[in-house]
Design a protein around this motif. Structure first.
Motif, PDB file in Angstrom:
ATOM      1  N   SER A 460       0.843  -1.207   0.000  1.00 20.36           N
ATOM      2  CA  SER A 460       0.000   0.000   0.000  1.00 20.36           C
ATOM      3  C   SER A 460       0.873   1.249   0.000  1.00 20.36           C
ATOM      4  O   SER A 460       2.085   1.192   0.262  1.00 20.36           O
ATOM      5  N   ASP A 461       0.259   2.388  -0.287  1.00 16.06           N
ATOM      6  CA  ASP A 461       1.000   3.646  -0.226  1.00 16.06           C
ATOM      7  C   ASP A 461       1.496   3.916   1.198  1.00 16.06           C
ATOM      8  O   ASP A 461       2.595   4.453   1.393  1.00 16.06           O
ATOM      9  N   ALA A 462       0.679   3.567   2.189  1.00 11.68           N
ATOM     10  CA  ALA A 462       1.088   3.751   3.583  1.00 11.68           C
ATOM     11  C   ALA A 462       2.352   2.949   3.871  1.00 11.68           C
ATOM     12  O   ALA A 462       3.304   3.450   4.488  1.00 11.68           O
ATOM     13  N   TRP A 463       2.378   1.704   3.411  1.00  8.22           N
ATOM     14  CA  TRP A 463       3.563   0.854   3.595  1.00  8.22           C
ATOM     15  C   TRP A 463       4.776   1.449   2.883  1.00  8.22           C
ATOM     16  O   TRP A 463       5.889   1.470   3.420  1.00  8.22           O
ATOM     17  N   ALA A 464       4.601   1.966   1.667  1.00  5.06           N
ATOM     18  CA  ALA A 464       5.707   2.528   0.894  1.00  5.06           C
ATOM     19  C   ALA A 464       6.311   3.735   1.605  1.00  5.06           C
ATOM     20  O   ALA A 464       7.543   3.875   1.696  1.00  5.06           O
ATOM     21  N   MET A 465       5.472   4.629   2.126  1.00  2.17           N
ATOM     22  CA  MET A 465       5.988   5.796   2.841  1.00  2.17           C
ATOM     23  C   MET A 465       6.759   5.388   4.086  1.00  2.17           C
ATOM     24  O   MET A 465       7.823   5.936   4.388  1.00  2.17           O
ATOM     25  N   LEU A 466       6.239   4.401   4.807  1.00  2.79           N
ATOM     26  CA  LEU A 466       6.922   3.943   6.015  1.00  2.79           C
ATOM     27  C   LEU A 466       8.234   3.250   5.687  1.00  2.79           C
ATOM     28  O   LEU A 466       9.221   3.375   6.423  1.00  2.79           O
ATOM     29  N   ALA A 467       8.284   2.510   4.579  1.00  2.00           N
ATOM     30  CA  ALA A 467       9.523   1.847   4.170  1.00  2.00           C
ATOM     31  C   ALA A 467      10.618   2.881   3.895  1.00  2.00           C
ATOM     32  O   ALA A 467      11.795   2.648   4.191  1.00  2.00           O
ATOM     33  N   LEU A 468      10.235   4.027   3.359  1.00  2.00           N
ATOM     34  CA  LEU A 468      11.199   5.076   3.060  1.00  2.00           C
ATOM     35  C   LEU A 468      11.536   5.919   4.289  1.00  2.00           C
ATOM     36  O   LEU A 468      12.677   6.342   4.472  1.00  2.00           O
ATOM     37  N   ALA A 469      10.533   6.184   5.123  1.00  2.00           N
ATOM     38  CA  ALA A 469      10.715   7.112   6.243  1.00  2.00           C
ATOM     39  C   ALA A 469      11.225   6.447   7.512  1.00  2.00           C
ATOM     40  O   ALA A 469      11.607   7.151   8.453  1.00  2.00           O
ATOM     41  N   ASP A 470      11.248   5.139   7.562  1.00  3.28           N
ATOM     42  CA  ASP A 470      11.650   4.397   8.764  1.00  3.28           C
ATOM     43  C   ASP A 470      12.983   4.920   9.290  1.00  3.28           C
ATOM     44  O   ASP A 470      13.991   4.889   8.587  1.00  3.28           O
ATOM     45  N   PRO A 471      13.028   5.419  10.550  1.00  7.02           N
ATOM     46  CA  PRO A 471      14.266   5.999  11.075  1.00  7.02           C
ATOM     47  C   PRO A 471      15.278   4.966  11.562  1.00  7.02           C
ATOM     48  O   PRO A 471      16.401   5.325  11.905  1.00  7.02           O
ATOM     49  N   ARG A 472      14.894   3.696  11.580  1.00 12.72           N
ATOM     50  CA  ARG A 472      15.806   2.677  12.089  1.00 12.72           C
ATOM     51  C   ARG A 472      16.937   2.425  11.098  1.00 12.72           C
ATOM     52  O   ARG A 472      16.707   2.134   9.931  1.00 12.72           O
ATOM     53  N   ARG A 473      18.172   2.528  11.580  1.00 14.15           N
ATOM     54  CA  ARG A 473      19.333   2.306  10.719  1.00 14.15           C
ATOM     55  C   ARG A 473      19.415   0.833  10.328  1.00 14.15           C
ATOM     56  O   ARG A 473      19.074  -0.057  11.113  1.00 14.15           O
ATOM     57  N   GLY A 474      19.908   0.599   9.121  1.00 18.09           N
ATOM     58  CA  GLY A 474      20.051  -0.774   8.662  1.00 18.09           C
ATOM     59  C   GLY A 474      18.764  -1.399   8.171  1.00 18.09           C
ATOM     60  O   GLY A 474      18.719  -2.597   7.892  1.00 18.09           O
ATOM     61  N   ARG A 475      17.710  -0.600   8.080  1.00 19.17           N
ATOM     62  CA  ARG A 475      16.421  -1.118   7.611  1.00 19.17           C
ATOM     63  C   ARG A 475      16.552  -1.620   6.182  1.00 19.17           C
ATOM     64  O   ARG A 475      17.073  -0.923   5.307  1.00 19.17           O
ATOM     65  N   ARG A 476      16.116  -2.847   5.918  1.00 18.44           N
ATOM     66  CA  ARG A 476      16.172  -3.426   4.579  1.00 18.44           C
ATOM     67  C   ARG A 476      14.758  -3.838   4.161  1.00 18.44           C
ATOM     68  O   ARG A 476      13.928  -4.215   4.988  1.00 18.44           O
ATOM     69  N   VAL A 477      14.513  -3.747   2.868  1.00 19.63           N
ATOM     70  CA  VAL A 477      13.222  -4.117   2.314  1.00 19.63           C
ATOM     71  C   VAL A 477      13.460  -5.189   1.260  1.00 19.63           C
ATOM     72  O   VAL A 477      14.326  -5.039   0.393  1.00 19.63           O
ATOM     73  N   ALA A 478      12.706  -6.275   1.360  1.00 16.50           N
ATOM     74  CA  ALA A 478      12.879  -7.395   0.431  1.00 16.50           C
ATOM     75  C   ALA A 478      12.488  -6.996  -0.987  1.00 16.50           C
ATOM     76  O   ALA A 478      11.539  -6.233  -1.200  1.00 16.50           O
ATOM     77  N   GLY A 479      13.208  -7.538  -1.952  1.00 14.28           N
ATOM     78  CA  GLY A 479      12.953  -7.210  -3.343  1.00 14.28           C
ATOM     79  C   GLY A 479      11.559  -7.584  -3.798  1.00 14.28           C
ATOM     80  O   GLY A 479      10.936  -6.863  -4.593  1.00 14.28           O
ATOM     81  N   ASP A 480      11.039  -8.728  -3.297  1.00 13.73           N
ATOM     82  CA  ASP A 480       9.701  -9.136  -3.735  1.00 13.73           C
ATOM     83  C   ASP A 480       8.633  -8.192  -3.189  1.00 13.73           C
ATOM     84  O   ASP A 480       7.597  -7.977  -3.825  1.00 13.73           O
ATOM     85  N   GLU A 481       8.874  -7.593  -2.018  1.00 12.29           N
ATOM     86  CA  GLU A 481       7.930  -6.610  -1.491  1.00 12.29           C
ATOM     87  C   GLU A 481       7.938  -5.346  -2.355  1.00 12.29           C
ATOM     88  O   GLU A 481       6.875  -4.791  -2.676  1.00 12.29           O
ATOM     89  N   VAL A 482       9.132  -4.900  -2.721  1.00  8.00           N
ATOM     90  CA  VAL A 482       9.236  -3.722  -3.579  1.00  8.00           C
ATOM     91  C   VAL A 482       8.598  -4.009  -4.939  1.00  8.00           C
ATOM     92  O   VAL A 482       7.845  -3.190  -5.480  1.00  8.00           O
ATOM     93  N   GLY A 483       8.880  -5.173  -5.482  1.00  5.89           N
ATOM     94  CA  GLY A 483       8.322  -5.534  -6.777  1.00  5.89           C
ATOM     95  C   GLY A 483       6.821  -5.693  -6.755  1.00  5.89           C
ATOM     96  O   GLY A 483       6.161  -5.563  -7.792  1.00  5.89           O
TER      97      GLY A 483
END
Length: 593
Positions: A460-483
């Protein structure tokens, strides 16, 4: 390596053109009537840079130029005017002179230091000052990103080391001129005043006049009148001299100076407004009629604002966008008069959430007519109250959906940021989570927004904004989620999400490469702009990186920003220690597309 002005100009133009290479060929909507004249017009040939003087020395005058008509702002490259003949009855400015011990060096000019919220003192490096100045002169404003505008303002007001190749006063003028075009009148004035008048260059005198007019403060011209008159014969300084004599309690001298100034220009709305300022000082009366006036200049705007003269809406409507920023922050206007310009100022980062809420608080306290702004203020009180969540959410939805423009809707998100942060995450509000999160992120409330990660659906758009704005260092997002994120609208949001996550280092190189081709994102494409921003990042020049990011985003709105620009900008900002700004800029892209 020393770079000549011609080579610096050519290099700056190449970087500007390269930064725009990915942009669509659509033109920006530009009202014909402008304020001040010169904004957005072709840049004339610039004079050689003023050499940097020794500490305490007065900069040498630059190349003379013909006198400008009263109220006309400098072009994007302000040039000085010939020294005029002596004017009778000089004003005693000894009160403005500084002792040698109080003089400030031109080696480092600005308002705030790294310990008070500014960037590092070497934010623009120690070399290539003329290049940075040329980029500032030619940069189009306003920018599409609120968060980039905020970050760039911070860089431009920081007390930074003056780079080699440019006079410190000229570098201050370049920064202040850009701030004025961004709508940041108060910040521009502060930068201008961070230089001692004794050290002003001819260009800084011209930009200083614009800053005082933009803030509606003709009295601010008084310390500048005498030294400015030695390097400029602009008619505005003649009228400023007359106004300052009146403000200094010298009515006879003021009258003589007005007569001398009018012999050059004749009697017009411009001279009448100056007399209005002088009349206010002497309790006199001057009537201002706008009949026959077809445009609003900086002179007319500044003096009318200072004296409480109402400017016809038709003239204000024909001005450039930055004037809305000046109006929204003008302290001499009441809250109701500033409110029509608040949406623009909020969307550009000129007004913060707190400042915007305070503005409507003033309106609510004083409104007794049931005005539209008063009704909005009362709704805002409900949104920030301890009323049941259902009542607060009903009010928030109403506030978010009322505006008919993207800018207006985004400004409402800024207005409600802290009210949104008081809503507890729940699956029952799934239809509202995108706007709640977007609203919180306009004020940088990333940790409060992150609470919604447990209910935001992946993809969702909410998830996308949080994936980008997450302040936690080292945060990784799986490729299949992005895709799996589409975002709609021709997958533009999906491209921006990939670009932002890759620039932030939150997607593996393998995943980024695999996703880039089907989304047509060219991470490997190079030009002079990509090379310049990467080099600035390697040198650790946060101010230069922000300036080059702005160069890459010279487009009316987020839909015109190429994903490749967002990728390079996020990567460079992260490298110079501005990851927080990079996160907010990337999340803003999802919120505003």
């Amino acid at each position: 390596m020393k770079i000549s002005r011609n080579r610096a100009a050519a290099a700056a133009v190449a970087i500007l053109l390269a930064g725009a290479a990915w942009l669509p060929a659509t033109g920006q909507d530009r009202p014909e009537s402008i304020l001040p004249p010169g904004f957005g017009e072709p840049v004339p040939p610039a004079p050689a840079p003023t050499p940097a003087p020794a500490p305490g020395a007065t900069p040498a005058p630059g190349v003379p130029a013909p006198a400008a008509p009263i109220g006309v702002a400098p072009t994007d490259q302000p040039t000085p005017s010939p020294t005029p003949t002596a004017t009778p009855t000089p004003i005693d400015l000894s009160a403005y002179e500084l002792p040698a011990s109080a003089r400030r060096s031109l080696a480092a000019v600005g308002v705030i230091g790294a310990d008070t919220g500014g960037l590092d003192g070497n934010a623009f490096g120690t070399q290539g000052g003329r290049m940075a100045g040329l980029l500032m002169e030619r940069l189009s404003a306003p920018l599409p990103s609120r968060w980039l505008s905020i970050a760039l303002r911070r860089a431009l007001v920081t007390q930074v080391t003056t780079p080699a190749g440019i006079n410190g006063a000229d570098f201050a003028a370049d920064r202040a001129w850009l701030l004025l075009r961004m709508g940041e009148a108060d910040a521009a004035r502060a930068v201008v005043q961070s230089v001692d008048v004794e050290d002003y260059s001819p260009r800084l005198f011209q930009v200083a006049m614009q800053a005082m007019l933009a803030t509606g403060d003709p009295a601010g011209l008084c310390p500048l009148v005498e030294p400015a008159s030695k390097v400029s014969n602009e008619a505005g300084w003649g009228f400023a001299r007359a106004m300052c004599a009146a403000l200094g309690g010298k009515p006879a001298a003021s009258k003589a100076l007005f007569q001398a100034a009018r012999r050059r220009t004749g009697r017009s709305i411009d001279s009448l407004l100056a007399e209005k300022v002088a009349g206010a000082a002497a309790s006199g009366a001057v009537t201002i009629e706008w009949d026959g006036v077809d445009r609003l200049t900086a002179w007319r705007y500044g003096l009318a604002t200072a004296t409480g003269v109402e400017i016809p809406p038709a003239l204000l409507a024909g001005t450039r966008p930055q004037v809305a920023g000046w109006r929204a922050t003008a302290p001499m206007l009441d809250a109701s008069a500033r409110a029509p310009f608040a949406d623009y100022a909020a969307s550009q980062g000129i007004l913060s959430n707190a400042a915007l809420v305070d503005l409507y608080g003033e309106i609510e306290a004083s409104d007794d007519s049931g005005s539209t702004a008063g009704a909005l203020a009362r709704d805002l009180r409900t949104a920030y109250s301890d009323a049941p969540v259902t009542d607060r959410m009903r009010t928030l939805r109403q506030l978010w959906t009322e505006p008919t423009t993207e800018r207006g809707r985004f400004a409402r998100l800024v207005l409600t940021a802290r009210a949104a942060s008081r809503i507890a995450p729940t699956q029952d509000l799934a239809d509202d989570e995108t706007r709640l999160i977007a609203s919180m992120l306009t004020a940088g409330l990333d940790r409060q927004a992150l609470r919604w990660s447990r209910v935001a659906a992946t993809g969702s758009d909410a998830w996308a904004m949080l994936a980008l704005a997450d302040p936690r260092r080292g945060r990784r997002v799986a490729g299949d989620e992005v895709g799996g994120y589409d975002g709609g609208d021709g997958r533009l949001k999906a491209r921006m999400l990939l670009a932002g996550l890759t620039g932030l280092g939150r997607v593996s190189a393998e995943d980024a490469q695999g996703l880039a081709e089907p989304l047509d994102v060219r991470f490997g494409a190079e030009n002079s702009w990509t090379r310049a921003i990467a080099a600035a990042a390697r040198r650790g020049e946060a101010g230069t990186v922000l300036l080059l990011t702005a160069v890459g985003m010279q487009t009316p709105n987020w839909r015109g920003v190429p994903p490749e620009v967002l990728y390079h900008a996020c990567a460079a900002l992260r490298q110079v220690g501005l990851e927080g700004e990079a996160r907010m800029i990337a999340a803003e892209a999802i919120a505003r597309i």
